[in-house]
Design a protein around this motif. Sequence first.
Motif, PDB file in Angstrom:
ATOM      1  N   ILE A 161       1.183  -1.506  -0.447  1.00 10.76           N
ATOM      2  CA  ILE A 161       0.217  -0.001   0.462  1.00 10.76           C
ATOM      3  C   ILE A 161       0.998   1.401  -0.014  1.00 10.76           C
ATOM      4  N   LEU A 162       0.802   1.786  -1.334  1.00 13.36           N
ATOM      5  CA  LEU A 162       2.001   3.528  -1.274  1.00 13.36           C
ATOM      6  C   LEU A 162       1.241   4.539  -1.481  1.00 13.36           C
ATOM      7  N   ASN A 163       1.384   5.244  -0.785  1.00  7.64           N
ATOM      8  CA  ASN A 163       1.151   6.719  -1.408  1.00  7.64           C
ATOM      9  C   ASN A 163      -0.680   6.818  -1.420  1.00  7.64           C
ATOM     10  N   SER A 164      -0.929   5.985  -0.432  1.00  7.49           N
ATOM     11  CA  SER A 164      -2.760   5.883  -0.361  1.00  7.49           C
ATOM     12  C   SER A 164      -3.932   6.243   0.865  1.00  7.49           C
ATOM     13  N   ILE A 165      -4.797   6.698   0.527  1.00  5.95           N
ATOM     14  CA  ILE A 165      -5.606   6.754   1.783  1.00  5.95           C
ATOM     15  C   ILE A 165      -6.641   5.744   1.306  1.00  5.95           C
ATOM     16  N   VAL A 166      -6.847   4.954   2.569  1.00  5.79           N
ATOM     17  CA  VAL A 166      -7.900   4.037   3.092  1.00  5.79           C
ATOM     18  C   VAL A 166      -8.684   4.673   3.938  1.00  5.79           C
ATOM     19  N   LEU A 167     -10.455   4.874   4.002  1.00  5.73           N
ATOM     20  CA  LEU A 167     -11.026   4.891   4.592  1.00  5.73           C
ATOM     21  C   LEU A 167     -11.538   4.077   5.482  1.00  5.73           C
ATOM     22  N   PRO A 168     -12.447   4.501   6.040  1.00 10.05           N
ATOM     23  CA  PRO A 168     -12.778   3.068   7.453  1.00 10.05           C
ATOM     24  C   PRO A 168     -12.879   2.078   6.807  1.00 10.05           C
ATOM     25  N   HIS A 169     -12.554   1.382   8.036  1.00 10.45           N
ATOM     26  CA  HIS A 169     -13.745  -0.354   8.360  1.00 10.45           C
ATOM     27  C   HIS A 169     -13.708  -0.770   6.189  1.00 10.45           C
ATOM     28  N   LYS A 170     -12.503  -0.671   5.878  1.00 14.10           N
ATOM     29  CA  LYS A 170     -12.500  -1.203   4.212  1.00 14.10           C
ATOM     30  C   LYS A 170     -11.290  -2.958   4.272  1.00 14.10           C
ATOM     31  N   GLU A 171     -11.398  -3.332   4.224  1.00 18.07           N
ATOM     32  CA  GLU A 171     -10.910  -4.339   3.948  1.00 18.07           C
ATOM     33  C   GLU A 171     -10.361  -4.857   2.470  1.00 18.07           C
ATOM     34  N   LEU A 172      -9.069  -5.216   2.733  1.00 19.41           N
ATOM     35  CA  LEU A 172      -8.368  -4.636   0.857  1.00 19.41           C
ATOM     36  C   LEU A 172      -8.874  -5.978  -0.023  1.00 19.41           C
ATOM     37  N   SER A 173      -7.443  -6.724  -0.640  1.00 18.15           N
ATOM     38  CA  SER A 173      -8.065  -7.464  -1.130  1.00 18.15           C
ATOM     39  C   SER A 173      -6.638  -7.626  -2.052  1.00 18.15           C
ATOM     40  N   ARG A 174      -5.910  -6.048  -2.214  1.00 15.05           N
ATOM     41  CA  ARG A 174      -4.349  -6.144  -3.304  1.00 15.05           C
ATOM     42  C   ARG A 174      -4.061  -5.352  -2.705  1.00 15.05           C
ATOM     43  N   SER A 175      -2.448  -4.631  -3.711  1.00 13.20           N
ATOM     44  CA  SER A 175      -2.058  -4.589  -3.967  1.00 13.20           C
ATOM     45  C   SER A 175      -3.042  -2.468  -3.770  1.00 13.20           C
ATOM     46  N   PHE A 176      -2.140  -1.610  -3.602  1.00 13.11           N
ATOM     47  CA  PHE A 176      -2.676  -0.214  -3.893  1.00 13.11           C
ATOM     48  C   PHE A 176      -1.684   0.835  -4.111  1.00 13.11           C
ATOM     49  N   THR A 177      -1.795   1.634  -5.208  1.00  9.37           N
ATOM     50  CA  THR A 177      -0.374   2.949  -5.365  1.00  9.37           C
ATOM     51  C   THR A 177      -0.927   4.160  -5.693  1.00  9.37           C
TER      52      THR A 177
END
Length: 420
Positions: free
Chosen positions: A399-415
Amino acid sequence: MLKAVILIGGPQKGTRFRPLSFEVPKPLFPVAGVPMIQHHIEACAQVPGMQEILLIGFYQPDEALTRFLDAAQQEFNLPIRYLQEFAPLGTGGGLYHFRDQILAGGPEAFFVLNADVCSDFPLGAMLEAHRRQPRPFLLLGTTANRTQSLNYGCIVENPETHEVLHYVEKPSTFVSDIINCGIYLFSPEALKPLRDVFQRNQQDQQLDGSSGSWPGAGTIRLEQDVFTALSGQGQIYVHLTDGIWSQIKSAGSALYASRLYLSRYQLTHPERLAQLIPGGPCIRGNVFIHPTAKVASSAVLGPNVSIGEGVTIGEGVRLRESIVLHGATLQEHTCVLHSIVGWGSTVGRWARVEGTPNDPNPNDPRARMDSESLFRDGKLLPAITILGCRVRIPAEVLILNSIVLPHKELSRSFTNQIIL
């Protein structure tokens, strides 16, 4: 006898602080392990003759704020009260509205501090300067480089007397490299110009045919309505400091402020800094670890790390230039750099969470944090990574240079993404 007023604003402010401000009022966000405004309160409590500390804002007095105030009163043995505005009244409107509470008991002077600043708070030096040369308004000033000064209130002073000759809030062209720190010492007479602004606002509303006097007439901006108008009239003076100072407008600047405070703990609160002990984690530089946190012995922490209450740090974790908030879990061999991990979030094994810092130029002693914009030309700019409350990051992703909002369940990478 002295008093202090801390201006904490309200929920419609702090938009650049999201998603962190969704969970806790911005003034209570932990910076270097303690709520942001606790640094202000500690500084005020150390001033001899301090009688009372007032918080003014328009947050609802919720459980978190009430609990913090109760604990602070016990810790500092001082009356600390919250005065809630009925509407946003600007930086000066709350002072005028609650003038009777501020002046109760006849204080010699009162400090006014904006909550969203980080400083070593040289209040004692300001008080000495005020007593040598009593005037209604004393502003704390520092320096910025020519370009960045445009983002602040700029002060032109008489270098011999330190009188403020000219004040411009966020000028369009260069005015001065002396900027307003948002920390003041006012005499009781300082409330008279606020009354004049209020009365003028009332008259303007009546001429416009507006109904009612509140909140419009009560909205007073210290910077534009008072400082700009009174400059050069012998009423406003500036006290310059070369100590630490930064605004805390965004998550990135909160991370930078945490670094400044952690460094200052070496002088003010060495007991808050983690020590390298046999069988404990590897500590590099200044690190705060809450006593309730569980940290594996093979973890490597620092420099400039703050670990909150109930956090779990697994084996082999590498953590640097980051804030990990209450109840978060970093599983084995995760790497977290230049990031804020939100309350109750989980980062899976071998995952990497990384951001890009936006620190001031270390080669320019006058450099300040740039005013941060999330986007340029429609693209998200590289910045620190923020995980909101109760985010789940899977194992072995980036997870690079990203903003993840509350209560999220990620399944992969994000940039370079905002994950809604």
